[in-house]
Design an enzyme around this catalytic site. Structure first.
Site, PDB file in Angstrom:
ATOM      1  N   HIS A 184    -115.142  -4.564 -42.316  1.00 34.75           N
ATOM      2  CA  HIS A 184    -114.356  -5.077 -43.437  1.00 34.75           C
ATOM      3  C   HIS A 184    -113.061  -4.289 -43.635  1.00 34.75           C
ATOM      4  CE1 HIS A 184    -114.467  -8.200 -46.292  1.00 34.75           C
ATOM      5  NE2 HIS A 184    -114.887  -7.554 -47.343  1.00 34.75           N
ATOM      6  N   ASN A 207    -112.128  -6.776 -53.475  1.00 29.92           N
ATOM      7  CA  ASN A 207    -112.088  -7.942 -54.352  1.00 29.92           C
ATOM      8  C   ASN A 207    -110.976  -7.903 -55.394  1.00 29.92           C
ATOM      9  OD1 ASN A 207    -114.335  -8.612 -52.900  1.00 29.92           O
ATOM     10  ND2 ASN A 207    -115.758  -8.622 -54.618  1.00 29.92           N
ATOM     11  N   ASN A 222    -112.828 -12.783 -50.158  1.00 31.46           N
ATOM     12  CA  ASN A 222    -112.553 -12.411 -51.553  1.00 31.46           C
ATOM     13  C   ASN A 222    -111.263 -11.624 -51.716  1.00 31.46           C
ATOM     14  OD1 ASN A 222    -114.830 -13.675 -52.598  1.00 31.46           O
ATOM     15  ND2 ASN A 222    -116.127 -11.871 -52.305  1.00 31.46           N
ATOM     16  N   TYR A 266    -116.602   3.634 -46.240  1.00 39.33           N
ATOM     17  CA  TYR A 266    -116.245   2.360 -45.612  1.00 39.33           C
ATOM     18  C   TYR A 266    -115.359   2.527 -44.373  1.00 39.33           C
ATOM     19  CZ  TYR A 266    -117.824   0.780 -50.187  1.00 39.33           C
ATOM     20  OH  TYR A 266    -118.573   0.564 -51.325  1.00 39.33           O
ATOM     21  N   TYR A 283    -110.415  -1.515 -54.261  1.00 38.90           N
ATOM     22  CA  TYR A 283    -111.494  -2.220 -53.587  1.00 38.90           C
ATOM     23  C   TYR A 283    -111.082  -3.656 -53.241  1.00 38.90           C
ATOM     24  CZ  TYR A 283    -114.446   1.787 -54.415  1.00 38.90           C
ATOM     25  OH  TYR A 283    -114.947   3.060 -54.411  1.00 38.90           O
TER      26      TYR A 283
END
Length: 245
Positions: A68, A115, A161, A63, A113
């Site tokens: 994000h 969320n 989120n 990532y 992570y």
């Protein structure tokens, strides 16, 4: 069972979790270093309330550099600019403790992570006794053009989120500052998840890199002086930075 941290005009409650109790044992020495005081000319110590600056993102090389993860990148920029090393794991987050000027600051990158970001923010805020007004959340924002930033004293989750998780773990409280980093909307019918996890184009990358440098100055001003006229000027400059007169 709940553990509760009381602050002036603020009460934040979180479910007690085993990992939080463990982190307390490993971080007893760190807790002492997040406070700071400075004697004034009259010999009276001035106490500074610490700041918790949290960047949202997903851990792992997969990532790295994605849209994000600009929250993580903002923390890295502050870390480098202020010489704060992130070298400790506590409450499922990679953290670093230092200061901006005389103000103690705790930088954090949750590692559970996106969320589940709140599982780090809630316990860290309670453990280090950081009031809501000193929790700065940094995250990506699709409603802003790429590379445009916005600094606000409070707000909702905007269907993000990660932000929603943080609010949930702060007992539903939304009155904490946030620095939003614009990443723009997905083109055409592109899937939103695919867009968020995609890398920036070369042009977008330059815009974001420039924004992150500007963000360091904005965070420094906020920590030292709070929301003031400089914050208003920063938001206006960001809003119209790509508008040609």
């Amino acid at each position: 069972m709940l553990y509760t941290a009381y602050f002036p005009k603020t009460c934040v409650s979180h479910p007690r979790r085993p990992f939080f109790r463990q982190s307390q044992r490993h971080s007893a020495s760190l807790r002492l270093r997040v406070s700071a005081s400075l004697p004034d000319p009259n010999g009276v110590k001035v106490e500074y309330t610490p700041w918790l600056v949290v960047g949202l993102g997903n851990p792992g090389n997969k990532y790295h550099g994605s849209r994000h993860n600009v929250g993580f990148e903002m923390i890295d920029q502050i870390s480098e600019a202020e010489g704060i090393v992130l070298n400790t794991i506590q409450s499922k987050a990679l953290i670093g403790i230092g200061s901006i000027g005389e103000v103690p600051i705790l930088l954090a990158k949750p590692q559970a992570y996106m969320n589940f970001s709140g599982e780090s923010v809630g316990p860290l805020a309670a453990y280090y006794q950081v009031p809501l007004r000193h929790i700065l959340l940094v995250y990506d924002e699709m409603s802003l053009p790429n590379g445009v930033m916005r600094l606000q004293p409070k707000g909702g989750h905007g269907h993000h989120n990660g932000v929603k998780s943080v609010i949930d773990h702060l007992d539903g409280c939304r009155q904490f500052p946030r620095l939003c980093v614009g990443i723009g909307n997905p083109p055409g019918t592109m899937d939103m998840k695919a867009y968020l996890l995609q890398k920036f184009s070369s042009v977008e990358r330059k815009q974001v890199d420039a924004a992150l440098e500007q963000g360091v100055d904005a965070v420094r001003n906020l920590v030292l002086y709070g929301f003031n006229s400089s914050t208003t000027r920063f938001n206006l400059e960001q809003k119209y930075k790509y508008h040609k007169v």
